[in-house]
Design an enzyme around this catalytic site. Structure first.
Site, PDB file in Angstrom:
ATOM      1  N   LYS A 115      65.840 103.307  97.329  1.00 54.28           N
ATOM      2  CA  LYS A 115      65.569 103.084  98.744  1.00 54.28           C
ATOM      3  C   LYS A 115      64.160 103.515  99.124  1.00 54.28           C
ATOM      4  O   LYS A 115      63.542 102.922 100.007  1.00 54.28           O
ATOM      5  CB  LYS A 115      66.608 103.810  99.597  1.00 54.28           C
ATOM      6  CG  LYS A 115      67.987 103.181  99.531  1.00 54.28           C
ATOM      7  CD  LYS A 115      68.942 103.770 100.556  1.00 54.28           C
ATOM      8  CE  LYS A 115      70.276 103.050 100.537  1.00 54.28           C
ATOM      9  NZ  LYS A 115      71.193 103.554 101.586  1.00 54.28           N
ATOM     10  N   LYS A 197      72.399  93.922  90.849  1.00 51.16           N
ATOM     11  CA  LYS A 197      73.599  94.043  91.671  1.00 51.16           C
ATOM     12  C   LYS A 197      73.503  93.117  92.879  1.00 51.16           C
ATOM     13  O   LYS A 197      72.434  92.928  93.464  1.00 51.16           O
ATOM     14  CB  LYS A 197      73.742  95.491  92.138  1.00 51.16           C
ATOM     15  CG  LYS A 197      74.973  95.768  92.966  1.00 51.16           C
ATOM     16  CD  LYS A 197      74.953  97.213  93.463  1.00 51.16           C
ATOM     17  CE  LYS A 197      76.049  97.458  94.471  1.00 51.16           C
ATOM     18  NZ  LYS A 197      75.985  98.806  95.059  1.00 51.16           N
ATOM     19  N   LYS A 200      72.951  92.268 100.012  1.00 56.33           N
ATOM     20  CA  LYS A 200      72.605  91.430 101.160  1.00 56.33           C
ATOM     21  C   LYS A 200      71.145  91.582 101.568  1.00 56.33           C
ATOM     22  O   LYS A 200      70.661  90.832 102.405  1.00 56.33           O
ATOM     23  CB  LYS A 200      73.519  91.762 102.344  1.00 56.33           C
ATOM     24  CG  LYS A 200      73.466  93.197 102.796  1.00 56.33           C
ATOM     25  CD  LYS A 200      74.437  93.438 103.933  1.00 56.33           C
ATOM     26  CE  LYS A 200      74.559  94.909 104.287  1.00 56.33           C
ATOM     27  NZ  LYS A 200      75.277  95.683 103.268  1.00 56.33           N
TER      28      LYS A 200
END
Length: 332
Positions: A115, A197, A200
């Protein structure tokens, strides 16, 4: 809650529509725990603000996700289902546990590294310490098991480490939780980049399927899914795209890999990819339709999430009071 039964805790962020990967990896399995465990289900909206959120969108996503959890089969009369920010004990225990979590432990978190790279302009303290808030979410309810996807195992292990450290100093305060990882469909990969993976946040919308996607959209995405050139429906490390589709088909239908390979023996991807799409359409159809029905009655959803917060607070405050006493805080 009845401590003659073990406790299961599950939390999910309202950061946008949930994907097929979220559903197969964890969400679909949550209702099955209700008969065996005292279950706690939480929409973790406080976790969502580690990245910038549009307030209106966040409120909508939290409400829709609350409805989706009910649509998957979670019974708010039988289990505790609530919104994280409605129970202040989560943030309070999160701060206390920050003081028992080591910098090195947080810096090793894989998701923090990922992140930080994807939100380089906003690497805030919350992004760094949110695994401790996650530990608080779990430990508040004296949780025994945490049904999660494989990618969250590290966070449950950190939760155990924090709990053991605290217990080692103050005695038997927290239950040590275990991660419960589903055996099938635990990790759904991107339809366009099958070594990554499903997410969205991917730029290509054809790489992921959303639970609320229309049947036409789902079929279109699977027909465009990346495979390979040998047109053989067989699971192999050398065939990541086809292997991902086989895993999805198995998770959607309950068939084994061997059964799927036999079913499509001699058939090409022109037959296989639409079959996977159809299986996913039928898997998601009842969830989508029930969510739409629930969202049409916002008043009832508000009643249910307020009831859930009351039930959650009653349990969480007992743990928080015990922690405050151990730490030496004056009684309220």
């Amino acid at each position: 809650m009845n401590k003659t039964r073990k406790v299961s805790f599950s939390g999910i962020q309202p950061s946008g529509n949930i994907t097929l990967g979220n559903y197969m990896g964890a969400l679909r399995n949550w209702p099955s725990y209700q008969d065996e465990y005292d279950c706690v289900y939480c929409v973790v909206d406080e976790h969502a603000i580690t990245v910038r959120q549009d307030p209106t969108a966040l409120r909508h996503h939290a409400m829709e996700l609350f409805a989706q959890l009910i649509a998957t089969g979670i019974n708010p009369e039988k289990s505790i289902l609530f919104i994280q920010s409605h129970v202040p004990a989560h943030a309070e225990l999160g701060w206390a546990l920050n003081c028992y979590t080591m910098f090195g432990e947080l810096s090793r978190m894989i998701q923090f590294k990922e992140k930080s790279a994807s939100h380089a302009d906003n690497v805030n303290a919350g992004l760094f310490t949110y695994p401790t808030l996650m530990a608080a979410d779990i430990l508040l309810y004296q949780t025994d098991i945490v049904p999660v996807g494989e990618d969250q195992r590290q966070h449950v292990e950190l939760t155990r480490d924090i709990a053991q450290r605290f217990n080692g100093i103050y005695g038997d305060v927290f239950t040590l939780p275990e991660a419960a990882i589903p055996k099938v469909g635990a990790r759904v990969m991107s339809l366009t980049e099958p070594t990554k993976k499903m997410s969205k946040s991917a730029e290509n919308e054809n790489s992921y399927v959303l639970v609320m996607d229309s049947p036409d959209a789902i079929m279109r995405k699977f027909k465009r899914a990346v495979t390979d050139s040998d047109a053989c429906v067989r699971k192999s490390p050398e065939k990541p795209g086809v292997s991902n589709l086989i895993d999805i088909y198995c998770a959607a239908t309950g068939e084994s890999v061997e059964e799927v390979e036999r079913r499509f023996e001699g058939k090409g991807y022109g037959d296989f990819k639409p079959a996977v799409g159809e299986a996913v359409v039928e898997l998601l159809r009842p969830v989508r339709e029930e969510t739409e029905r629930l969202m049409a009655d916002k008043g009832e959803l508000e009643r249910l999430y307020r009831l859930g917060a009351q039930k959650a607070s009653a349990v969480a405050e007992r743990t928080l009071s015990k922690v405050h006493k151990k730490l030496g805080f004056l009684p309220r």
